[in-house]
Scaffold this motif. Structure first.
Motif, PDB file in Angstrom:
ATOM      1  N   PHE A 116      -3.170   4.259  -2.679  1.00 38.08           N
ATOM      2  CA  PHE A 116      -3.578   3.112  -3.486  1.00 38.08           C
ATOM      3  C   PHE A 116      -2.750   1.903  -3.102  1.00 38.08           C
ATOM      4  CE2 PHE A 116      -0.099   4.805  -5.905  1.00 38.08           C
ATOM      5  CZ  PHE A 116       0.516   3.716  -6.464  1.00 38.08           C
ATOM      6  N   SER A 117      -3.172   0.737  -3.554  1.00 38.07           N
ATOM      7  CA  SER A 117      -2.394  -0.477  -3.301  1.00 38.07           C
ATOM      8  C   SER A 117      -2.248  -1.236  -4.609  1.00 38.07           C
ATOM      9  CB  SER A 117      -3.046  -1.347  -2.230  1.00 38.07           C
ATOM     10  OG  SER A 117      -4.255  -1.867  -2.696  1.00 38.07           O
ATOM     11  N   CYS A 118      -1.177  -2.016  -4.681  1.00 39.84           N
ATOM     12  CA  CYS A 118      -0.892  -2.779  -5.895  1.00 39.84           C
ATOM     13  C   CYS A 118      -0.003  -3.964  -5.525  1.00 39.84           C
ATOM     14  CB  CYS A 118      -0.221  -1.904  -6.945  1.00 39.84           C
ATOM     15  SG  CYS A 118       1.333  -1.174  -6.422  1.00 39.84           S
ATOM     16  N   TYR A 119       0.194  -4.848  -6.476  1.00 39.15           N
ATOM     17  CA  TYR A 119       1.079  -5.994  -6.275  1.00 39.15           C
ATOM     18  C   TYR A 119       2.497  -5.606  -6.646  1.00 39.15           C
ATOM     19  CZ  TYR A 119      -2.795  -9.072  -5.323  1.00 39.15           C
ATOM     20  OH  TYR A 119      -3.886  -9.660  -4.733  1.00 39.15           O
ATOM     21  N   ALA A 120       3.453  -6.215  -5.956  1.00 39.36           N
ATOM     22  CA  ALA A 120       4.848  -5.835  -6.140  1.00 39.36           C
ATOM     23  C   ALA A 120       5.764  -7.037  -5.946  1.00 39.36           C
ATOM     24  CB  ALA A 120       5.229  -4.744  -5.145  1.00 39.36           C
ATOM     25  N   THR A 121       7.010  -6.846  -6.356  1.00 40.28           N
ATOM     26  CA  THR A 121       8.084  -7.805  -6.112  1.00 40.28           C
ATOM     27  C   THR A 121       9.028  -7.188  -5.094  1.00 40.28           C
ATOM     28  OG1 THR A 121       7.960  -8.640  -8.365  1.00 40.28           O
ATOM     29  CG2 THR A 121       9.982  -9.074  -7.171  1.00 40.28           C
ATOM     30  N   ILE A 122       9.319  -7.921  -4.039  1.00 39.52           N
ATOM     31  CA  ILE A 122      10.256  -7.457  -3.021  1.00 39.52           C
ATOM     32  C   ILE A 122      11.593  -8.140  -3.267  1.00 39.52           C
ATOM     33  CG2 ILE A 122      10.711  -7.286  -0.547  1.00 39.52           C
ATOM     34  CD1 ILE A 122       8.170  -5.832  -1.417  1.00 39.52           C
ATOM     35  N   THR A 130       1.680   5.189  -9.859  1.00 36.98           N
ATOM     36  CA  THR A 130       3.070   4.931  -9.455  1.00 36.98           C
ATOM     37  C   THR A 130       4.025   5.961 -10.053  1.00 36.98           C
ATOM     38  OG1 THR A 130       3.348   3.350 -11.260  1.00 36.98           O
ATOM     39  CG2 THR A 130       2.737   2.470  -9.108  1.00 36.98           C
ATOM     40  N   ALA A 131       3.702   6.507 -11.214  1.00 36.32           N
ATOM     41  CA  ALA A 131       4.561   7.521 -11.821  1.00 36.32           C
ATOM     42  C   ALA A 131       4.535   8.819 -11.027  1.00 36.32           C
ATOM     43  CB  ALA A 131       4.130   7.779 -13.261  1.00 36.32           C
ATOM     44  N   THR A 145       0.859  -1.179   0.000  1.00 36.95           N
ATOM     45  CA  THR A 145       0.000   0.000   0.000  1.00 36.95           C
ATOM     46  C   THR A 145       0.891   1.223   0.000  1.00 36.95           C
ATOM     47  OG1 THR A 145      -1.688  -1.169   1.251  1.00 36.95           O
ATOM     48  CG2 THR A 145      -1.815   1.221   1.231  1.00 36.95           C
ATOM     49  N   ILE A 146       0.605   2.138  -0.888  1.00 38.51           N
ATOM     50  CA  ILE A 146       1.355   3.388  -0.954  1.00 38.51           C
ATOM     51  C   ILE A 146       0.520   4.450  -0.262  1.00 38.51           C
ATOM     52  CG2 ILE A 146       2.316   5.144  -2.465  1.00 38.51           C
ATOM     53  CD1 ILE A 146       3.022   2.917  -4.401  1.00 38.51           C
ATOM     54  N   GLN A 147       1.126   5.101   0.728  1.00 40.72           N
ATOM     55  CA  GLN A 147       0.439   6.121   1.491  1.00 40.72           C
ATOM     56  C   GLN A 147       0.977   7.494   1.131  1.00 40.72           C
ATOM     57  OE1 GLN A 147       1.051   4.939   5.600  1.00 40.72           O
ATOM     58  NE2 GLN A 147      -1.012   4.064   5.636  1.00 40.72           N
ATOM     59  N   LYS A 148       0.081   8.473   1.190  1.00 43.09           N
ATOM     60  CA  LYS A 148       0.432   9.849   0.861  1.00 43.09           C
ATOM     61  C   LYS A 148       0.363  10.693   2.127  1.00 43.09           C
ATOM     62  CE  LYS A 148      -0.677  13.524  -2.346  1.00 43.09           C
ATOM     63  NZ  LYS A 148      -1.511  13.934  -3.476  1.00 43.09           N
ATOM     64  N   ASN A 149       1.309  11.610   2.267  1.00 45.04           N
ATOM     65  CA  ASN A 149       1.334  12.514   3.400  1.00 45.04           C
ATOM     66  C   ASN A 149       0.336  13.632   3.145  1.00 45.04           C
ATOM     67  OD1 ASN A 149       1.953  13.968   5.655  1.00 45.04           O
ATOM     68  ND2 ASN A 149       4.123  14.190   5.205  1.00 45.04           N
ATOM     69  N   THR A 150      -0.654  13.769   4.005  1.00 47.94           N
ATOM     70  CA  THR A 150      -1.674  14.794   3.845  1.00 47.94           C
ATOM     71  C   THR A 150      -1.778  15.622   5.119  1.00 47.94           C
ATOM     72  OG1 THR A 150      -3.421  13.306   4.597  1.00 47.94           O
ATOM     73  CG2 THR A 150      -3.033  13.416   2.235  1.00 47.94           C
ATOM     74  N   ARG A 207       5.068   7.017   1.248  1.00 48.44           N
ATOM     75  CA  ARG A 207       5.764   5.899   1.881  1.00 48.44           C
ATOM     76  C   ARG A 207       5.009   4.620   1.537  1.00 48.44           C
ATOM     77  NH1 ARG A 207       4.546   6.133   8.392  1.00 48.44           N
ATOM     78  NH2 ARG A 207       2.345   5.530   8.279  1.00 48.44           N
ATOM     79  N   LEU A 208       5.625   3.461   1.810  1.00 49.28           N
ATOM     80  CA  LEU A 208       5.019   2.168   1.516  1.00 49.28           C
ATOM     81  C   LEU A 208       4.684   1.425   2.792  1.00 49.28           C
ATOM     82  CD1 LEU A 208       6.860   2.516  -1.233  1.00 49.28           C
ATOM     83  CD2 LEU A 208       6.370   0.121  -1.392  1.00 49.28           C
ATOM     84  N   LEU A 209       3.610   0.647   2.737  1.00 53.75           N
ATOM     85  CA  LEU A 209       3.266  -0.284   3.801  1.00 53.75           C
ATOM     86  C   LEU A 209       3.402  -1.685   3.245  1.00 53.75           C
ATOM     87  CD1 LEU A 209       0.063   1.088   5.552  1.00 53.75           C
ATOM     88  CD2 LEU A 209       2.376   1.063   6.409  1.00 53.75           C
ATOM     89  N   PHE A 210       4.168  -2.520   3.938  1.00 51.06           N
ATOM     90  CA  PHE A 210       4.346  -3.911   3.560  1.00 51.06           C
ATOM     91  C   PHE A 210       4.243  -4.742   4.822  1.00 51.06           C
ATOM     92  CE2 PHE A 210       7.543  -7.391   2.990  1.00 51.06           C
ATOM     93  CZ  PHE A 210       6.763  -8.169   2.160  1.00 51.06           C
ATOM     94  N   ARG A 211       3.261  -5.630   4.882  1.00 50.60           N
ATOM     95  CA  ARG A 211       2.988  -6.455   6.058  1.00 50.60           C
ATOM     96  C   ARG A 211       2.829  -5.615   7.323  1.00 50.60           C
ATOM     97  NH1 ARG A 211       6.939 -11.637   5.010  1.00 50.60           N
ATOM     98  NH2 ARG A 211       5.838 -12.368   3.160  1.00 50.60           N
ATOM     99  N   ASN A 212       2.061  -4.536   7.192  1.00 57.35           N
ATOM    100  CA  ASN A 212       1.749  -3.612   8.289  1.00 57.35           C
ATOM    101  C   ASN A 212       2.975  -2.922   8.875  1.00 57.35           C
ATOM    102  OD1 ASN A 212      -1.022  -4.056   8.114  1.00 57.35           O
ATOM    103  ND2 ASN A 212      -0.864  -5.877   9.394  1.00 57.35           N
ATOM    104  N   GLU A 213       4.053  -2.865   8.109  1.00 56.67           N
ATOM    105  CA  GLU A 213       5.250  -2.131   8.506  1.00 56.67           C
ATOM    106  C   GLU A 213       5.453  -0.988   7.518  1.00 56.67           C
ATOM    107  OE1 GLU A 213       7.269  -2.627  11.094  1.00 56.67           O
ATOM    108  OE2 GLU A 213       6.272  -4.436  11.816  1.00 56.67           O
ATOM    109  N   ALA A 214       5.797   0.186   8.026  1.00 56.91           N
ATOM    110  CA  ALA A 214       5.984   1.364   7.181  1.00 56.91           C
ATOM    111  C   ALA A 214       7.437   1.448   6.707  1.00 56.91           C
ATOM    112  CB  ALA A 214       5.616   2.626   7.947  1.00 56.91           C
ATOM    113  N   TYR A 215       7.607   1.823   5.451  1.00 63.14           N
ATOM    114  CA  TYR A 215       8.929   1.975   4.841  1.00 63.14           C
ATOM    115  C   TYR A 215       9.008   3.325   4.144  1.00 63.14           C
ATOM    116  CZ  TYR A 215       9.767  -3.006   5.551  1.00 63.14           C
ATOM    117  OH  TYR A 215       9.954  -4.240   6.124  1.00 63.14           O
ATOM    118  N   ASP A 216      10.041   4.104   4.477  1.00 56.71           N
ATOM    119  CA  ASP A 216      10.299   5.363   3.780  1.00 56.71           C
ATOM    120  C   ASP A 216      10.895   5.073   2.415  1.00 56.71           C
ATOM    121  OD1 ASP A 216       9.410   7.137   5.732  1.00 56.71           O
ATOM    122  OD2 ASP A 216      11.355   7.145   6.746  1.00 56.71           O
TER     123      ASP A 216
END
Length: 110
Positions: free
Chosen positions: A33-39, A69-70, A11-16, A78-87
């Motif tokens: 929004f959310s989308c599928y990805a490769t880690i 995504t563009a 999930t991609i989160q936006k700072n508002t 920032r991104l959320l992956f498995r309920n963890e936030a990533y800058d």
């Protein structure tokens, strides 16, 4: 790009900026929004900072190219992956061929 390898949802989160009922402004993260990805390229490191052990988890996240995504920048998202936030540290547009975008991310320290 191997579409079958995109097997995790991010999930991609936006700072508002949100205004409360008193008129105070506060920065919050809202799901954009959310989308599928490769880690890939996951690395885990530990450092001793002021007598405390701190982990630094880095990873690369590759998603398919689309208008959402563009528009992602490293400062406002920032991104959320498995309920963890990533800058998002950096964005690679993969030679601007509009097939995919790779985000270099680091786990947010709490």
């Amino acid at each position: 790009m191997d579409i079958a390898a995109m097997n995790v949802r991010v999930t991609i989160q936006k700072n508002t900026v949100v205004t409360d009922k008193y008129g105070n402004h506060k920065n919050t993260w809202a799901d954009h929004f959310s989308c599928y990805a490769t880690i890939s390229g996951e690395t885990g490191q530990e450092q001793a900072v002021v007598g405390e052990t701190v982990e630094h988890t880095d990873m690369n996240v590759t998603v398919r190219y689309c208008n959402e995504t563009a528009a992602v920048t490293s400062t406002g998202f920032r991104l959320l992956f498995r309920n963890e936030a990533y800058d998002i540290l950096g964005i690679d547009h993969l030679n601007f061929k509009k097939h995919g975008i790779k985000f270099r991310c680091r786990k947010v320290r709490k």
